[in-house]
Design a protein around this motif. Structure first.
Motif, PDB file in Angstrom:
ATOM      1  N   GLN A 140       0.699  -1.382   0.070  1.00 19.34           N
ATOM      2  CA  GLN A 140       0.035   0.020   0.064  1.00 19.34           C
ATOM      3  C   GLN A 140       0.746   1.333  -0.091  1.00 19.34           C
ATOM      4  O   GLN A 140       0.309   2.359   0.164  1.00 19.34           O
ATOM      5  CB  GLN A 140      -1.098   0.054   1.210  1.00 19.34           C
ATOM      6  CG  GLN A 140      -1.781  -0.985   1.292  1.00 19.34           C
ATOM      7  CD  GLN A 140      -2.628  -0.970   2.570  1.00 19.34           C
ATOM      8  OE1 GLN A 140      -3.121  -0.116   3.216  1.00 19.34           O
ATOM      9  NE2 GLN A 140      -2.920  -2.329   3.059  1.00 19.34           N
ATOM     10  N   ASP A 141       2.421   0.953  -0.084  1.00 21.76           N
ATOM     11  CA  ASP A 141       2.929   2.127  -0.184  1.00 21.76           C
ATOM     12  C   ASP A 141       2.293   3.338  -1.122  1.00 21.76           C
ATOM     13  O   ASP A 141       2.300   3.055  -2.086  1.00 21.76           O
ATOM     14  CB  ASP A 141       4.461   1.824  -0.706  1.00 21.76           C
ATOM     15  CG  ASP A 141       5.397   2.895  -0.517  1.00 21.76           C
ATOM     16  OD1 ASP A 141       5.836   3.198   0.715  1.00 21.76           O
ATOM     17  OD2 ASP A 141       5.861   3.337  -1.522  1.00 21.76           O
ATOM     18  N   ASP A 142       2.476   4.660  -0.594  1.00 22.94           N
ATOM     19  CA  ASP A 142       2.014   5.713  -1.116  1.00 22.94           C
ATOM     20  C   ASP A 142       3.100   6.497  -1.366  1.00 22.94           C
ATOM     21  O   ASP A 142       3.531   7.239  -0.166  1.00 22.94           O
ATOM     22  CB  ASP A 142       0.735   6.354  -0.324  1.00 22.94           C
ATOM     23  CG  ASP A 142       0.238   7.748  -1.430  1.00 22.94           C
ATOM     24  OD1 ASP A 142       0.946   7.857  -2.149  1.00 22.94           O
ATOM     25  OD2 ASP A 142      -0.759   8.149  -0.985  1.00 22.94           O
ATOM     26  N   PRO A 143       3.775   7.067  -2.465  1.00 20.75           N
ATOM     27  CA  PRO A 143       4.962   7.943  -2.560  1.00 20.75           C
ATOM     28  C   PRO A 143       4.716   9.347  -2.260  1.00 20.75           C
ATOM     29  O   PRO A 143       5.457   9.962  -1.755  1.00 20.75           O
ATOM     30  CB  PRO A 143       5.182   7.892  -3.986  1.00 20.75           C
ATOM     31  CG  PRO A 143       4.126   7.356  -4.813  1.00 20.75           C
ATOM     32  CD  PRO A 143       3.507   6.504  -3.870  1.00 20.75           C
ATOM     33  N   ASP A 144       3.327   9.754  -1.980  1.00 20.44           N
ATOM     34  CA  ASP A 144       2.981  11.048  -1.520  1.00 20.44           C
ATOM     35  C   ASP A 144       2.642  11.034  -0.275  1.00 20.44           C
ATOM     36  O   ASP A 144       2.679  12.258   0.477  1.00 20.44           O
ATOM     37  CB  ASP A 144       1.758  11.505  -2.392  1.00 20.44           C
ATOM     38  CG  ASP A 144       2.070  11.638  -3.813  1.00 20.44           C
ATOM     39  OD1 ASP A 144       3.007  12.052  -4.228  1.00 20.44           O
ATOM     40  OD2 ASP A 144       1.205  11.439  -4.765  1.00 20.44           O
ATOM     41  N   ALA A 145       2.661  10.125   0.416  1.00 25.80           N
ATOM     42  CA  ALA A 145       2.269  10.038   1.950  1.00 25.80           C
ATOM     43  C   ALA A 145       3.604  10.091   2.862  1.00 25.80           C
ATOM     44  O   ALA A 145       4.621   9.858   2.384  1.00 25.80           O
ATOM     45  CB  ALA A 145       1.696   8.674   2.367  1.00 25.80           C
TER      46      ALA A 145
END
Length: 210
Positions: free
Chosen positions: A190-195
Motif C-alpha cells: 500500500q506504499d504511497d509515494p505522496d504520503a
C-alpha cells in the motif's frame, strides 16, 4: 554496470555503503540512474552538496556513470549504484561483531528517539516513568503525572514504543515472526509515494533484555 553481478566491497566502499546518512542517496541511485541535478531536487539538497556526495561515491567505485546525455554546453552525466553488494564484516573495521551491529542499529535508534521526543513534546512538557505492579512482576511505562500518553502509546496516533517479553516455544516464536513479517509485507503493497514516511522496527530475539 555488469547486470546483477555481486560487488564485494572494500574498506572504503564499506564505510560509504553502511553510512546511515548516505542511505537516501544510495536508495535513489540503486533504483535508477540520476543526474546530480535530479539528486539535488529529489533529496532537497543544494547542487554543490549533491555534486560532492555523488562524486564521493564515484571516486570510491560505489557509483558509476551509466549515461551521458548530450546537450548544449557540458553533457549531463547520470549515475547509478550497482544493485547487489556483499560487505564483508572484515571490511568494516569493526573490532567485534557486536560493534558491527551497533554501528548500524544505534544511529537509527537515536534518530527514532529524536522523532519520538518531538511527538511527546507536542502532547505535554512533563514526562516521566510509571513503575507499577503487574500480573507477573513490575511494569515500566512512560507517561505524565496526569496519565497523559495513551493517545501516543495506546491510541490511534501512529507511534509505538513497546519492549516486552513473551514466553514462547520455538515453534510459537517462529509463527509470531512470520505473522509480523506478513503484516509488514501487506502494508508495503500500500506504499504511497505522496504520503509521509513512517519508520518501522521489528526486533525479536531469544532471551530477556529487561
Amino acid at each position: 554496470m555488469t547486470g546483477e553481478s555481486v560487488r564485494v566491497a572494500n574498506g572504503v566502499q564499506a564505510a560509504l555503503l553502511l553510512d546511515v546518512g548516505l542511505r537516501p542517496l544510495l536508495d535513489l541511485l540503486i533504483r535508477s540512474p540520476r543526474s546530480v541535478g535530479e539528486v539535488a531536487s529529489e533529496l532537497r539538497l543544494k547542487v554543490q552538496r549533491a555534486h560532492y556526495l555523488v562524486g564521493k561515491l564515484e571516486r570510491a567505485g560505489v557509483a558509476e556513470v551509466v549515461e551521458v546525455c548530450p546537450r548544449t554546453g557540458r553533457p549531463v552525466k547520470r549515475y547509478a549504484v550497482p544493485p547487489r553488494w556483499f560487505i564483508p564484516y572484515e571490511a568494516t573495521g569493526a573490532e567485534t561483531l557486536e560493534a558491527f551491529l551497533d554501528g548500524q542499529i544505534l544511529p537509527r535508534v537515536e534518530r527514532f528517539t529524536h522523532l519520538g521526543v518531538g511527538l511527546l513534546r507536542e502532547l505535554d512538557d512533563c514526562w516521566g516513568f510509571w513503575l507499577e505492579q503487574g500480573e507477573e512482576g513490575s511494569n515500566l511505562s512512560m507517561g505524565t503525572p496526569t496519565r497523559k500518553g495513551y493517545e501516543l502509546f495506546g491510541g490511534d496516533e501512529p507511534f509505538l514504543l513497546n519492549i516486552g517479553g513473551l514466553r514462547l516455544t520455538r515453534e510459537q516464536a517462529g509463527e509470531f515472526k512470520r505473522r509480523l513479517l506478513a503484516v509488514m509485507e501487506e502494508f508495503q503493497t500500500q506504499d504511497d509515494p505522496d504520503a509521509p514516511t513512517h519508520t518501522v522496527a521489528l526486533m525479536l530475539v531469544r532471551g530477556d533484555v529487561g
